[in-house]
Design an enzyme around this catalytic site. Structure first.
Site, PDB file in Angstrom:
ATOM      1  N   LEU A  79      60.786  51.394  54.181  1.00 21.03           N
ATOM      2  CA  LEU A  79      62.052  52.123  54.278  1.00 21.03           C
ATOM      3  C   LEU A  79      63.054  51.607  53.232  1.00 21.03           C
ATOM      4  CD1 LEU A  79      63.729  54.161  56.064  1.00 21.03           C
ATOM      5  CD2 LEU A  79      64.397  52.196  57.450  1.00 21.03           C
ATOM      6  N   PRO A 125      65.993  48.710  46.763  1.00 19.10           N
ATOM      7  CA  PRO A 125      66.942  47.746  46.185  1.00 19.10           C
ATOM      8  C   PRO A 125      68.401  48.130  46.463  1.00 19.10           C
ATOM      9  CG  PRO A 125      65.163  48.208  44.632  1.00 19.10           C
ATOM     10  CD  PRO A 125      64.956  49.115  45.799  1.00 19.10           C
ATOM     11  N   ALA A 147      69.333  50.417  48.885  1.00 24.79           N
ATOM     12  CA  ALA A 147      69.441  51.048  50.202  1.00 24.79           C
ATOM     13  C   ALA A 147      68.781  50.164  51.251  1.00 24.79           C
ATOM     14  CB  ALA A 147      68.800  52.434  50.190  1.00 24.79           C
ATOM     15  N   GLY A 185      66.960  14.844  64.787  1.00 28.64           N
ATOM     16  CA  GLY A 185      67.474  13.978  63.720  1.00 28.64           C
ATOM     17  C   GLY A 185      66.725  14.218  62.424  1.00 28.64           C
ATOM     18  N   GLU A 204      65.525  44.891  60.043  1.00 30.14           N
ATOM     19  CA  GLU A 204      65.624  45.923  61.101  1.00 30.14           C
ATOM     20  C   GLU A 204      67.067  46.062  61.600  1.00 30.14           C
ATOM     21  OE1 GLU A 204      62.403  46.398  63.866  1.00 30.14           O
ATOM     22  OE2 GLU A 204      61.084  45.260  62.554  1.00 30.14           O
TER      23      GLU A 204
HETATM   24  C1  FAD Z   1      61.655  38.924  55.455  1.00 31.25           C
HETATM   25  C2  FAD Z   1      62.061  40.367  55.386  1.00 31.25           C
HETATM   26  C3  FAD Z   1      61.145  41.363  55.749  1.00 31.25           C
HETATM   27  C4  FAD Z   1      61.505  42.710  55.646  1.00 31.25           C
HETATM   28  N1  FAD Z   1      60.572  43.667  55.929  1.00 31.25           N
HETATM   29  C5  FAD Z   1      60.867  44.983  55.733  1.00 31.25           C
HETATM   30  C6  FAD Z   1      59.882  45.993  55.921  1.00 31.25           C
HETATM   31  O1  FAD Z   1      58.744  45.716  56.313  1.00 31.25           O
HETATM   32  N2  FAD Z   1      60.223  47.272  55.658  1.00 31.25           N
HETATM   33  C7  FAD Z   1      61.457  47.636  55.229  1.00 31.25           C
HETATM   34  O2  FAD Z   1      61.691  48.824  55.006  1.00 31.25           O
HETATM   35  N3  FAD Z   1      62.426  46.703  55.028  1.00 31.25           N
HETATM   36  C8  FAD Z   1      62.148  45.393  55.276  1.00 31.25           C
HETATM   37  N4  FAD Z   1      63.118  44.423  55.075  1.00 31.25           N
HETATM   38  C9  FAD Z   1      64.422  44.829  54.547  1.00 31.25           C
HETATM   39  C10 FAD Z   1      65.550  44.686  55.544  1.00 31.25           C
HETATM   40  O3  FAD Z   1      65.496  45.674  56.522  1.00 31.25           O
HETATM   41  C11 FAD Z   1      66.845  44.672  54.737  1.00 31.25           C
HETATM   42  O4  FAD Z   1      66.891  43.433  54.040  1.00 31.25           O
HETATM   43  C12 FAD Z   1      68.071  44.849  55.600  1.00 31.25           C
HETATM   44  O5  FAD Z   1      68.145  46.164  56.107  1.00 31.25           O
HETATM   45  C13 FAD Z   1      69.362  44.523  54.842  1.00 31.25           C
HETATM   46  O6  FAD Z   1      69.401  45.228  53.656  1.00 31.25           O
HETATM   47  P1  FAD Z   1      69.760  44.456  52.270  1.00 31.25           P
HETATM   48  O7  FAD Z   1      68.850  43.283  52.163  1.00 31.25           O
HETATM   49  O8  FAD Z   1      69.757  45.449  51.199  1.00 31.25           O
HETATM   50  O9  FAD Z   1      71.203  43.882  52.514  1.00 31.25           O
HETATM   51  P2  FAD Z   1      72.590  44.706  52.369  1.00 31.25           P
HETATM   52  O10 FAD Z   1      72.432  46.077  52.892  1.00 31.25           O
HETATM   53  O11 FAD Z   1      73.078  44.516  50.986  1.00 31.25           O
HETATM   54  O12 FAD Z   1      73.496  43.894  53.377  1.00 31.25           O
HETATM   55  C14 FAD Z   1      73.924  42.553  53.090  1.00 31.25           C
HETATM   56  C15 FAD Z   1      74.720  42.059  54.241  1.00 31.25           C
HETATM   57  O13 FAD Z   1      75.869  42.844  54.413  1.00 31.25           O
HETATM   58  C16 FAD Z   1      76.299  42.776  55.758  1.00 31.25           C
HETATM   59  N5  FAD Z   1      76.595  44.127  56.217  1.00 31.25           N
HETATM   60  C17 FAD Z   1      75.753  45.173  56.336  1.00 31.25           C
HETATM   61  N6  FAD Z   1      76.423  46.268  56.773  1.00 31.25           N
HETATM   62  C18 FAD Z   1      77.729  45.900  56.922  1.00 31.25           C
HETATM   63  C19 FAD Z   1      78.918  46.557  57.333  1.00 31.25           C
HETATM   64  N7  FAD Z   1      78.896  47.843  57.680  1.00 31.25           N
HETATM   65  N8  FAD Z   1      80.071  45.863  57.379  1.00 31.25           N
HETATM   66  C20 FAD Z   1      80.105  44.576  57.015  1.00 31.25           C
HETATM   67  N9  FAD Z   1      79.012  43.865  56.619  1.00 31.25           N
HETATM   68  C21 FAD Z   1      77.849  44.537  56.577  1.00 31.25           C
HETATM   69  C22 FAD Z   1      75.161  42.116  56.551  1.00 31.25           C
HETATM   70  O14 FAD Z   1      75.522  40.775  56.841  1.00 31.25           O
HETATM   71  C23 FAD Z   1      74.021  42.151  55.593  1.00 31.25           C
HETATM   72  O15 FAD Z   1      73.117  41.069  55.796  1.00 31.25           O
HETATM   73  C24 FAD Z   1      62.793  43.067  55.208  1.00 31.25           C
HETATM   74  C25 FAD Z   1      63.715  42.062  54.875  1.00 31.25           C
HETATM   75  C26 FAD Z   1      63.356  40.737  54.956  1.00 31.25           C
HETATM   76  C27 FAD Z   1      64.380  39.692  54.564  1.00 31.25           C
END
Ligand code: FAD
Length: 388
Positions: A132, A135, A137, A344, A368
């Site tokens: 889903l 980079p 989204a 510790g 998620e």
């Molecule tokens: C180990 C791992 C496994 C994953 N596996 C999958 C997978 O199998 N399939 C898949 O599709 N995706 C997967 N993901 C992706 C994951 O779902 C995304 O990393 C997550 O949705 C956050 O998106 P982003 O990393 O782009 O962070 P961003 O969207 O850039 O968000 C960064 C931070 O902004 C903050 N934030 C978000 N929304 C708001 C808001 N409205 N107001 C204020 N702060 C906010 C949160 O603290 C968030 O952590 C995985 C991620 C990791 C780290």
């Protein structure tokens, strides 16, 4: 692993028997499993062993397709994840991804798709992935750019997906792409893409704090037959959200397993560590810390199994799943940090169970739906209810 919570009214006797037999299996099968090494090989082997032992039958729906029941049993999935996470983070990951990666097929796949993929997922013969995020989204799923152009009997995929668990080892990927029926989240469609399809490649493998197979995917002119579409065109966002409603609650259960293990390790240390002529556990500061850890875990467990039970009653759980995920993942992070503190210096040594838990828990607060996203879901739902 303690199992007193199995007496709670959320469970049937079949759940209790399932959880108890998994505890026994984990003790035998995962006792000597290393917590590092070749993560791809280890993950493939764990999927196979979980399939051979029958646990993956709970990750798919439909008895004729290898499932343990006709519908997905959220409480069973949560108990399985909690128990596996207590014993081994990668075993939990291997189980969870079989469910998340095939969940859309279980919930909304055609008869042909279900027959083709689910039995192999349940036997551990095919590894599944859910693609889903992109980079640009992540939290903002509707900003998705990966496109699927309608071209006769096929869609042509162009774009990227990132952070995809099982990326690089999966046999198939459920990919969400923009088909443009409407703007934003209403113009997305779900497609099953087999590994090896021309135009699909692994652009990059990604290493994270708690090693799991993870990758960035690239699609260039990748033709996917229309028979591989899950649900109607433009309905992909709903397909993704329905799948996440089940598995978001199970992320809470995994966090619970990690948290319970941390409490177990913390108690073990408190009871045995000599200090100032007593043991660590004799100090009231330690008792207060342990009390906070145990209370945090029980609160998270109650929220998690309420959400799971409510979904199994056929009720909507958007708010309840968000509460469970937020409370369990944030709570487990605090509990694990407290366990490291009790240990510790030994708590930060590579190979110590609490050190491994400290790395395992971190990503659960992000994927998620990050905690902030769960807060928004809960807050908006409360306001909607108040205005009704
Ligand atoms: C180990 C791992 C496994 C994953 N596996 C999958 C997978 O199998 N399939 C898949 O599709 N995706 C997967 N993901 C992706 C994951 O779902 C995304 O990393 C997550 O949705 C956050 O998106 P982003 O990393 O782009 O962070 P961003 O969207 O850039 O968000 C960064 C931070 O902004 C903050 N934030 C978000 N929304 C708001 C808001 N409205 N107001 C204020 N702060 C906010 C949160 O603290 C968030 O952590 C995985 C991620 C990791 C780290």
């Amino acid at each position: 692993m303690k199992t007193e919570h199995l007496a709670w009214p959320f469970f049937d006797d079949t759940h209790r028997a399932l959880a108890r037999s998994l505890v026994d299996w984990c003790g035998d099968a995962l006792g000597g499993e290393p917590h590092d090494g070749d993560v791809d090989a280890q993950c493939r082997s764990l999927v196979r062993r979980l399939g051979d032992a029958g646990w993956l039958r709970h990750a798919v729906a439909g008895r004729t397709h290898g499932g343990a029941a006709e519908a997905i049993d959220t409480r069973a999935i949560c108990l399985l994840r909690e128990t596996l996470a207590w014993h081994h983070g990668l075993a939990d990951f291997a189980f969870a991804m079989q469910g998340l990666g095939s969940g859309a097929i279980s919930l909304q796949g055609t008869a042909g798709q279900r027959a083709r993929y689910l039995p192999r997922v349940a036997r551990g013969e095919a590894i599944a992935a859910f693609a889903l995020s992109e980079p640009q989204a992540g939290s903002d799923v509707a900003a998705m750019q990966c496109a699927a152009r309608d071209d006769g009997d096929a869609y042509v995929l162009d774009g990227e997906k990132t952070w995809i668990s099982n990326g690089g080892i999966a046999d198939f990927y459920v990919v969400f792409a923009r088909t443009g029926e409407a703007a934003g989240s209403r113009g997305i469609t779900a497609l099953i893409v087999d590994a090896g399809t021309p135009g699909f490649e692994i652009a990059e493998r990604i290493e994270v704090v708690a090693p799991h197979p993870l990758a960035r995917l690239r699609f260039v002119g990748c033709r996917v037959p229309k028979a591989q579409r899950i649900g109607e065109p433009g309905e992909g966002f709903k397909v993704a959200m329905r799948t996440l409603d089940v598995f978001r609650t199970s992320v809470a259960a995994a966090a619970l397993g990690f948290g319970r293990r941390a409490l177990h390790e913390g108690l073990r240390r408190a009871a045995t560590r000599p200090m100032f002529g007593q043991t660590l556990g004799d100090f009231q500061l330690t008792q207060a810390r342990l009390a906070q850890m145990a209370t945090t875990i029980d609160a998270a467990a109650l929220l998690t199994y309420r959400a799971a039970w409510q979904r199994d009653q056929g009720r909507t759980i958007t708010r309840e799943a968000a509460m469970a995920k937020m409370a369990a993942t944030e709570g487990a992070q605090q509990v694990i940090d407290a366990a490291v503190q009790l240990w510790g210096g030994a708590g930060v040594v590579h190979g110590n169970v609490v050190e491994s838990l400290y790395r395992e828990i971190r990503a659960l607060r992000i994927y998620e739906g990050a905690t902030e996203v769960q807060q928004l879901i809960i807050g908006r739902d409360l306001l909607k209810e108040a205005a009704a």
